[in-house]
Motif scaffolding. Structure first.
Motif, PDB file in Angstrom:
ATOM      1  N   THR A 156      -6.692  -1.805  -5.539  1.00 41.75           N
ATOM      2  CA  THR A 156      -5.218  -2.417  -5.327  1.00 41.75           C
ATOM      3  C   THR A 156      -4.134  -1.750  -6.022  1.00 41.75           C
ATOM      4  O   THR A 156      -4.323  -1.112  -6.892  1.00 41.75           O
ATOM      5  CB  THR A 156      -5.353  -3.886  -5.670  1.00 41.75           C
ATOM      6  N   ASP A 157      -2.785  -1.787  -5.595  1.00 42.91           N
ATOM      7  CA  ASP A 157      -1.752  -1.274  -6.093  1.00 42.91           C
ATOM      8  C   ASP A 157      -0.511  -1.954  -6.032  1.00 42.91           C
ATOM      9  O   ASP A 157      -0.085  -2.220  -4.913  1.00 42.91           O
ATOM     10  CB  ASP A 157      -1.622   0.202  -5.826  1.00 42.91           C
ATOM     11  N   ASN A 158      -0.305  -2.808  -6.944  1.00 46.06           N
ATOM     12  CA  ASN A 158       0.881  -3.824  -6.802  1.00 46.06           C
ATOM     13  C   ASN A 158       1.756  -3.572  -8.163  1.00 46.06           C
ATOM     14  O   ASN A 158       1.481  -2.594  -8.838  1.00 46.06           O
ATOM     15  CB  ASN A 158       0.242  -5.448  -6.826  1.00 46.06           C
ATOM     16  N   SER A 159       2.705  -4.414  -8.053  1.00 46.35           N
ATOM     17  CA  SER A 159       3.823  -4.358  -9.210  1.00 46.35           C
ATOM     18  C   SER A 159       3.239  -4.891 -10.710  1.00 46.35           C
ATOM     19  O   SER A 159       3.982  -4.786 -11.510  1.00 46.35           O
ATOM     20  CB  SER A 159       4.970  -5.355  -8.907  1.00 46.35           C
ATOM     21  N   VAL A 160       2.124  -5.474 -10.598  1.00 47.62           N
ATOM     22  CA  VAL A 160       1.441  -5.845 -11.801  1.00 47.62           C
ATOM     23  C   VAL A 160       0.260  -4.796 -12.458  1.00 47.62           C
ATOM     24  O   VAL A 160       0.338  -4.424 -13.720  1.00 47.62           O
ATOM     25  CB  VAL A 160       0.956  -7.294 -11.750  1.00 47.62           C
ATOM     26  N   VAL A 161      -0.502  -4.599 -11.549  1.00 45.63           N
ATOM     27  CA  VAL A 161      -1.760  -3.866 -11.921  1.00 45.63           C
ATOM     28  C   VAL A 161      -2.210  -3.090 -10.785  1.00 45.63           C
ATOM     29  O   VAL A 161      -1.729  -3.248  -9.664  1.00 45.63           O
ATOM     30  CB  VAL A 161      -2.666  -4.666 -12.146  1.00 45.63           C
ATOM     31  N   THR A 162      -2.778  -1.718 -11.222  1.00 42.06           N
ATOM     32  CA  THR A 162      -3.467  -0.899 -10.192  1.00 42.06           C
ATOM     33  C   THR A 162      -4.877  -0.821 -10.647  1.00 42.06           C
ATOM     34  O   THR A 162      -5.120  -0.484 -11.912  1.00 42.06           O
ATOM     35  CB  THR A 162      -2.782   0.529 -10.311  1.00 42.06           C
ATOM     36  N   VAL A 214      -0.921  -7.374  -0.661  1.00 38.85           N
ATOM     37  CA  VAL A 214      -1.852  -7.121  -1.238  1.00 38.85           C
ATOM     38  C   VAL A 214      -3.107  -8.160  -0.763  1.00 38.85           C
ATOM     39  O   VAL A 214      -2.694  -9.178  -0.541  1.00 38.85           O
ATOM     40  CB  VAL A 214      -1.845  -7.059  -2.652  1.00 38.85           C
ATOM     41  N   CYS A 215      -4.372  -7.677  -0.713  1.00 42.08           N
ATOM     42  CA  CYS A 215      -5.321  -8.385  -0.128  1.00 42.08           C
ATOM     43  C   CYS A 215      -5.753  -9.436  -1.415  1.00 42.08           C
ATOM     44  O   CYS A 215      -5.502  -9.054  -2.698  1.00 42.08           O
ATOM     45  CB  CYS A 215      -6.536  -7.794   0.278  1.00 42.08           C
ATOM     46  N   ASP A 216      -6.487 -10.562  -1.054  1.00 43.91           N
ATOM     47  CA  ASP A 216      -6.941 -11.439  -2.004  1.00 43.91           C
ATOM     48  C   ASP A 216      -8.101 -10.744  -2.878  1.00 43.91           C
ATOM     49  O   ASP A 216      -8.911  -9.921  -2.343  1.00 43.91           O
ATOM     50  CB  ASP A 216      -7.354 -12.621  -1.376  1.00 43.91           C
ATOM     51  N   GLU A 222      -6.234 -11.662 -10.576  1.00 45.37           N
ATOM     52  CA  GLU A 222      -6.209 -12.392  -9.415  1.00 45.37           C
ATOM     53  C   GLU A 222      -5.028 -12.312  -8.462  1.00 45.37           C
ATOM     54  O   GLU A 222      -4.077 -12.458  -9.140  1.00 45.37           O
ATOM     55  CB  GLU A 222      -6.699 -14.008  -9.833  1.00 45.37           C
ATOM     56  N   VAL A 223      -5.479 -12.210  -7.227  1.00 46.29           N
ATOM     57  CA  VAL A 223      -4.300 -12.237  -6.240  1.00 46.29           C
ATOM     58  C   VAL A 223      -4.738 -13.407  -5.201  1.00 46.29           C
ATOM     59  O   VAL A 223      -5.824 -13.378  -4.737  1.00 46.29           O
ATOM     60  CB  VAL A 223      -4.388 -10.747  -5.481  1.00 46.29           C
ATOM     61  N   THR A 224      -3.723 -14.308  -5.208  1.00 41.87           N
ATOM     62  CA  THR A 224      -3.988 -15.277  -4.033  1.00 41.87           C
ATOM     63  C   THR A 224      -2.691 -15.549  -3.035  1.00 41.87           C
ATOM     64  O   THR A 224      -1.590 -14.838  -3.609  1.00 41.87           O
ATOM     65  CB  THR A 224      -4.156 -16.670  -4.771  1.00 41.87           C
ATOM     66  N   HIS A 225      -2.984 -16.057  -1.927  1.00 47.29           N
ATOM     67  CA  HIS A 225      -1.679 -16.498  -1.003  1.00 47.29           C
ATOM     68  C   HIS A 225      -1.739 -17.830  -0.527  1.00 47.29           C
ATOM     69  O   HIS A 225      -2.947 -18.571  -0.497  1.00 47.29           O
ATOM     70  CB  HIS A 225      -2.001 -15.417   0.018  1.00 47.29           C
ATOM     71  N   GLN A 226      -0.750 -18.213  -0.217  1.00 44.33           N
ATOM     72  CA  GLN A 226      -0.537 -19.479   0.527  1.00 44.33           C
ATOM     73  C   GLN A 226       0.551 -19.813   1.540  1.00 44.33           C
ATOM     74  O   GLN A 226       1.677 -18.678   1.405  1.00 44.33           O
ATOM     75  CB  GLN A 226      -0.360 -20.412  -0.722  1.00 44.33           C
TER      76      GLN A 226
END
Length: 479
Positions: free
Chosen positions: A214-220, A384-386, A394-398
């Motif tokens: 994963t590669d997002n604004s918080v962690v890679t 970003v996928c869960d 942890e990455v979650t969506h709603q």
């Protein structure tokens, strides 16, 4: 010194003309002034001669103290016509000449590359039930000139976690955590290789509990594969690659059903939606509102809740814990380092929409509102996928659906005479959604492997015949 600065600013407007005039005076010996006698109307200026003039017109003093005549370079065709081009030289500016990282690790007698033979690394299922993904390939060491003596040949696979917002800013150890998953030693002793392509196979199993890349604004989170060849002479051969690990969850065949009640009203929402979606592609949500009509026989009126607007959005929530390194980790009373970290959270919207029509309304005594909603993730937001890892990432969506309903009333005998009451409410619903990669045609590696019979004994089984050999029909005929 101040009068020189003042004269420079006074002559800044015509400095270019003075430069051209001084260059022309250098080229024409008839217009040269005697030494120490300035020309009338001239000012002190700084001349930037071309690099050709610097090399060819430099005057060297003779024994008598007079300057030697300048050495003229051959004139080009444009200079003969009176057109002169002056090139400015900047001695302190150097362009080019830097070697790239790939060139720095090249060897004149050998090259190192890899070839992946396994399918893309995809973990099927959640972290609790997934069997992981297999990664296999070959490292190719091409020797151009023999003998090529190698001291050692090693490779390793690491999981590299980069914190975008670390515990301590500008600290490399707080921002980077590297964990070794697998290591290989292909050549542990000095070896002389011949002139050909040498292949070294490698394979490993990425366990199912490991997080996906994963590669997002918080962690890679990334998986780094590095190989290193140390020859006896020459630079070290290095190979650095990144393995993209994905996770694909199974999509249920039937959509998820949810019922919501919104007190103090009698409105009930029945929703059918897919709880597993993909970053690319549209999804369908079926919505049905009931209890929107209420009759008051005492006052002979009917109340309606009419749907005015509906909006939806997909929210992405990023949660992680940035641990402290040994240097910045606080000490306990016993002098040991305490495991401490800071929680980092971030939320954003990766898809949204707003509707003011598109539903069917029925305001009979058993009326309802029905609609089908198409929603999807905006590809431009790079969702970003869960994921969920043991270090707290942890990455979650709603999916959030908001409806604006307004109350109106009308007499029972004249239902067309509708009058708004001025009362409105916002009905909000949250649905847990999982964003995952598409599994495609692939299946888990353990399902692709042939069956293994571990209970079979080393010798074939014995067959017992209950009927005596002599009484079997056909024996006499065979004899």
């Amino acid at each position: 010194m101040p009068h020189r600065v003042a004269s420079f600013f006074r002559s800044s407007n015509d400095s270019i003309n003075n430069i051209k005039a001084q260059v022309q005076r250098r080229r024409s010996p008839n217009s040269r002034s005697p030494a120490g006698t300035p020309r009338p109307g001239s000012t002190r200026t700084v001349s930037y001669a071309s690099s050709v003039d610097d090399e060819g017109e430099e005057q060297a003093p003779t024994q008598a103290g007079h300057a030697a005549p300048p050495v003229r370079m051959p004139e080009t065709a444009k200079e003969k016509d009176g057109i002169h081009h002056h090139r400015l030289s900047f001695p302190g500016l150097h362009l080019g000449g830097h070697k790239s990282k790939d060139q720095a690790h090249q060897h004149p007698n050998a090259s190192l590359d890899w070839k992946i033979e396994s399918p893309p690394a995809v973990m099927y299922g959640d972290t609790e039930n997934s069997t992981g993904a297999l990664v296999s390939g070959q490292l190719q060491l091409a020797v151009r000139e023999a003998p090529f003596e190698v001291e050692s040949f090693e490779a390793r696979l690491n999981i590299h976690v980069i914190r975008k917002r670390p515990y301590k800013d500008h600290c490399h150890d707080c921002a980077n955590q590297v964990t070794e998953l697998k290591s290989w030693k292909f050549l542990a002793e000095p070896t002389a290789l011949t002139k050909r392509l040498h292949e070294f196979p490698f394979s490993t199993l990425l366990e199912g509990h490991l997080p996906a890349s994963t590669d997002n604004s918080v962690v890679t989170v990334r998986y780094d594969f590095t190989a290193e060849v140390r020859p006896k002479t020459g630079p070290v051969l290095k190979l650095s690659k990144t393995i993209n690990v994905k996770r694909a969850l199974t999509v249920p065949e039937m959509p998820h059903h949810s019922v919501r009640i919104f007190p103090p009203t009698n409105i009930t929402a029945s929703v059918h939606y897919p709880n597993v979606i993909h970053p690319i592609g549209s999804n369908k949500l079926e919505l049905r509102l009931e209890g929107i009509v209420k009759s008051n026989p005492d006052v002979k009126t009917v109340e309606y809740w009419k749907l005015k607007r509906l909006s939806w959005k997909i929210e992405e929530h990023l949660n992680t814990v940035s641990p402290a390194c040994k240097k910045h980790c606080p000490k306990t009373e016993t002098g040991e380092s305490a495991n401490k970290g800071l929680k980092r959270t971030e939320a954003r919207t990766i898809g949204s929409g707003d509707l003011s029509s598109g539903w069917k309304s029925d305001y009979t005594p058993n009326g309802n509102v029905e609609m089908e909603l198409e929603y999807q993730v905006n590809p431009g937001n790079k969702a970003v996928c869960d994921m969920k890892s043991n270090d707290g990432t942890e990455v979650t969506h709603q999916l959030v659906v908001e409806m604006v309903v307004a109350q109106e009333y009308a007499p029972i005998n004249q239902p067309k005479h509708v009058t708004p009451t001025g009362v409105a409410r916002i009905l909000r619903m949250h649905f847990g959604t999982v964003v995952t990669e598409r599994g495609g045609l692939g299946v888990s590696w353990d399902n692709e492997a042939p069956p293994i019979y571990q209970d079979v004994p080393p010798s074939p089984p014995s067959y017992l015949c209950e009927i005596p050999y002599e009484e079997v029909d056909g024996i006499s005929d065979l004899e």
